[in-house]
Scaffold this motif. Sequence first.
Motif: not given
Length: 318
Positions: A111-123, A152-167
């Motif tokens: 899975i490739v996920f659309s994450s966001s710069a909004a995760t960082y807030g106001q660094p 991140a947790s499903r990678a450990v518990t279920d062995g998924i391959a995840a890439v989160s891209l923070r746009y």
Amino acid sequence: MTRILVTGGAGYIGSIATHMLLEAGYEVSVLDDLSTGHKDAIDTRARFVEGSILDSDALTAALSNCSAVMHFAGKSLVGESVEKPDLYMQVNVEGSTKLLDAMKVAGIKDIVFSSSAATYGQPGDAPISEQSPTKPTNPYGVTKLKVDELLASRAVTDGIAAVSLRYFNVAGALQTSDGWLAERHNPETHLIPNIFKATPSAPLQVFGTDWPTPDNTCIRDYVHVLDLIDGHISALSIMKPGTYQVLNLGSGSGYSVREVIDTASRVAGRVMPSVDVARRAGDPAVLVASIEKAKKVLNWSPKRDLNQIMQDVVSSGA
Ligand SMILES: NC(=O)c1ccc[n+]([C@@H]2O[C@H](COP(=O)([O-])OP(=O)(O)OC[C@H]3O[C@@H](n4cnc5c(N)ncnc54)[C@H](O)[C@@H]3O)[C@@H](O)[C@H]2O)c1
């Protein structure tokens, strides 16, 4: 042939991803409930399932014969997320959980996920790297971070391959043989399409002209949507079972609001009307991505600059 499920494939970024994946030789299935997307944006070569990521039956149908997922579906308006945080939790977090559950049943791990710069807030950091602290300042950013943590947790518990891209800020358009695919959000909250919607009686508002930047307006990072999707396609080749990887996707360059307006005016050949107003609560002065990790890990770098973004937006008829 490899079939990819594109959730949110009727939306701005997902429709362009669908087209580019098909051009790159992939087969594509699209799952979209058309809540903010447009059916006519979906490439007719894709298999379309109209439904929600909250609906297990729709997910099962959409995942049929797929071997990987690009997950764009979701709610993405910061202001709306402040008014309706429960809706954002439901669609973005519960919807992503249901998607991962359905992928598990179907035996699909990538899975490739659309994450966001909004995760960082106001660094305080400039540029922002993947090591920068994550302190989202609105419910939208909170839900994106929760999905990152879930992956991140499903990678450990279920062995998924995840890439989160923070746009960072995605802009630009794609010309296809059927016409242009461009931003058609309603309401539109993004700066670049709004510059072209401005009129003398409804000028673009420039929020704050007293920032500690060279021309005193805010600085942001704009990445062309075609470069962004090139990054997604590269991400398909770095999947590692049991691993969660997070990468920033931006241009690595910052442009002030004034520079963006001036570039738009130059490319369009007319002055874009704007008016200076007070700062908006919660806006940081500078948000620019460090893209060193994406360059290294994906062997990727953005090829199109702000000028190209503007040329494509103007050509798309904005
Ligand atoms: N546009 C940007 O600059 C930007 C920046 C950072 C992150 N993102 C993320 O990228 C993704 C795509 O953004 P976009 O600008 O293309 O948005 P968009 O609104 O154009 O596309 C989202 C799509 O998801 C669909 N959708 C929404 N809820 C759904 C559900 N429950 N089930 C199925 N489909 C559903 C919508 O109908 C729409 O077609 C979003 O997840 C967004 O948070 C976008």
